[in-house]
Design a protein around this motif. Structure first.
Motif, PDB file in Angstrom:
ATOM      1  N   SER A 185      76.958  58.403 -20.486  1.00 39.40           N
ATOM      2  CA  SER A 185      77.538  58.237 -19.315  1.00 39.40           C
ATOM      3  C   SER A 185      78.918  57.629 -19.552  1.00 39.40           C
ATOM      4  O   SER A 185      79.289  57.037 -20.598  1.00 39.40           O
ATOM      5  CB  SER A 185      76.668  57.296 -18.540  1.00 39.40           C
ATOM      6  OG  SER A 185      76.867  56.055 -19.057  1.00 39.40           O
TER       7      SER A 185
ATOM      8  N   LEU B 136      83.787  64.366 -18.737  1.00 44.22           N
ATOM      9  CA  LEU B 136      82.591  64.464 -19.658  1.00 44.22           C
ATOM     10  C   LEU B 136      82.484  66.046 -19.928  1.00 44.22           C
ATOM     11  O   LEU B 136      81.941  66.616 -19.096  1.00 44.22           O
ATOM     12  CB  LEU B 136      81.576  63.774 -19.360  1.00 44.22           C
ATOM     13  CG  LEU B 136      81.601  62.348 -18.657  1.00 44.22           C
ATOM     14  CD1 LEU B 136      79.965  61.913 -18.578  1.00 44.22           C
ATOM     15  CD2 LEU B 136      82.078  61.493 -20.044  1.00 44.22           C
TER      16      LEU B 136
ATOM     17  N   VAL C 101      74.419  64.688 -20.994  1.00 41.00           N
ATOM     18  CA  VAL C 101      75.077  63.567 -20.141  1.00 41.00           C
ATOM     19  C   VAL C 101      74.364  63.401 -18.917  1.00 41.00           C
ATOM     20  O   VAL C 101      73.872  64.266 -18.210  1.00 41.00           O
ATOM     21  CB  VAL C 101      76.671  63.848 -19.978  1.00 41.00           C
ATOM     22  CG1 VAL C 101      77.420  63.883 -21.458  1.00 41.00           C
ATOM     23  CG2 VAL C 101      76.650  65.458 -19.425  1.00 41.00           C
ATOM     24  N   SER C 102      74.507  61.969 -18.473  1.00 41.66           N
ATOM     25  CA  SER C 102      74.024  61.958 -17.222  1.00 41.66           C
ATOM     26  C   SER C 102      74.870  62.098 -16.137  1.00 41.66           C
ATOM     27  O   SER C 102      74.866  62.870 -15.244  1.00 41.66           O
ATOM     28  CB  SER C 102      73.467  60.223 -17.140  1.00 41.66           C
ATOM     29  OG  SER C 102      74.212  59.594 -17.493  1.00 41.66           O
ATOM     30  N   ALA C 103      76.097  61.381 -15.948  1.00 42.80           N
ATOM     31  CA  ALA C 103      77.015  61.297 -15.152  1.00 42.80           C
ATOM     32  C   ALA C 103      78.554  60.580 -15.743  1.00 42.80           C
ATOM     33  O   ALA C 103      78.367  59.759 -16.230  1.00 42.80           O
ATOM     34  CB  ALA C 103      76.829  60.853 -13.756  1.00 42.80           C
TER      35      ALA C 103
ATOM     36  N   GLY D  37      78.837  65.939 -16.856  1.00 43.62           N
ATOM     37  CA  GLY D  37      77.725  65.420 -16.457  1.00 43.62           C
ATOM     38  C   GLY D  37      76.508  66.190 -15.822  1.00 43.62           C
ATOM     39  O   GLY D  37      76.942  67.500 -15.527  1.00 43.62           O
TER      40      GLY D  37
ATOM     41  N   CYS E 123      78.172  64.410 -11.294  1.00 44.04           N
ATOM     42  CA  CYS E 123      79.176  63.665 -11.390  1.00 44.04           C
ATOM     43  C   CYS E 123      78.869  61.970 -10.900  1.00 44.04           C
ATOM     44  O   CYS E 123      79.723  61.190 -11.221  1.00 44.04           O
ATOM     45  CB  CYS E 123      80.340  64.138 -10.399  1.00 44.04           C
ATOM     46  SG  CYS E 123      81.234  65.205 -11.420  1.00 44.04           S
TER      47      CYS E 123
ATOM     48  N   GLY F 281      79.153  68.852 -11.777  1.00 36.76           N
ATOM     49  CA  GLY F 281      78.448  68.652 -12.976  1.00 36.76           C
ATOM     50  C   GLY F 281      77.658  69.952 -13.168  1.00 36.76           C
ATOM     51  O   GLY F 281      78.045  70.831 -12.546  1.00 36.76           O
TER      52      GLY F 281
END
Length: 269
Positions: free
Chosen positions: A151, A171, A176-178, A202, A205, A239
């Protein structure tokens, strides 16, 4: 010219290099650490400490800058720390990355100001939990190890006042998360303002607080006037899967005026 720690300096007003731990540690209230290049992490344990205009390189560290507060019996009293205008990263391979760029280690620091830092080759950029202004930072080119879940800016619930404002978080990695995550992992998420940030990448986002063991969020979470880019998204999204998730604003004023920025050059709304 930056003075190197520990090659040129091993102590200064309010701080000392600890060779057994390979770190610079701020120990006196009001210390200012400036214009140094530190080859190891910085640990802030005293109140009203400033780290500015410096470069800190720390691979394989828990945090490049660790802010420890909320445990005065252990000497951890780092309220009102200021981390401004620094280069914070790892000069090694991506798999040698630090865990975090800047971390409120015990989730209790009050009055943090984290501004205009350039952070790279970490797993997570900035983590704050209580009371912090996080403004104008650039987080990019994260490092990855198998099992990482990245993150950019994160908080995990129960905040009294967290502001994420005018940061750029890009990112490009998988797993990835965000760019910005608000979770309810440790308490119900609350009191977080996300404004005027430039975000891309992510899974989404933005995570809005309605996920984690203490979800749903308690409210006062704002996502306003942000710029969302397709640069690291997919299929027309900011994302991989969409723009935001787990977000249920309580009031109309908590969401709005967010715009697309396709070339990363649009002015802030």
């Amino acid at each position: 010219m930056l003075r190197r720690v520990p090659e040129d300096l091993t102590s200064g007003a309010g701080w000392v290099w600890e060779p057994d731990f390979g770190r610079l540690r701020a120990v006196d209230a009001g210390a200012t650490i400036a214009a140094v290049e530190v080859h190891g992490p910085v640990v802030i344990d005293a109140p009203d400490v400033t780290l500015r205009d410096s470069k800190v390189l720390a691979c394989k560290a828990d945090a490049i800058v660790a802010i420890r507060a909320g445990r005065p019996e252990d000497g951890y009293r780092a309220d009102r720390a200021r981390v401004e205008n620094n280069l914070l990263g790892c000069s090694g391979l991506p798999e040698e990355r630090a865990d975090r760029g800047i971390s409120d280690v015990y989730g209790s620091a009050k009055g943090l100001v984290i501004r205009r830092n350039n952070i790279w080759n970490v797993s997570n950029g900035i983590t704050v939990e209580n009371d912090a202004l996080v403004q104008g930072n650039f987080i990019h080119d994260l490092g990855h190890r198998p099992g990482d879940h990245h993150s950019g800016l994160s908080t995990h619930g129960g905040a009294s006042n967290v502001v994420f404002d005018m940061n750029t978080v890009l990112l490009s990695q998988e797993a990835v998360s965000a760019p910005i995550v608000v979770y309810s992992d440790f308490a119900s998420a609350r009191n977080v303002s996300v404004s005027r940030n430039l975000l891309s990448g992510g899974s989404y986002c933005f995570y809005g607080g309605d996920t984690g063991a203490f979800a749903p969020a308690e409210g006062h979470i704002r996502f306003v006037s942000n710029r969302l880019s397709l640069v690291y998204g997919r299929e027309g999204h900011c994302g991989i899967y969409g723009e935001m998730t787990a977000f249920s604003p309580d009031h109309p004023g908590e969401f709005g005026n967010n715009v697309w920025d396709h070339d990363l050059r649009s002015p802030f709304p």
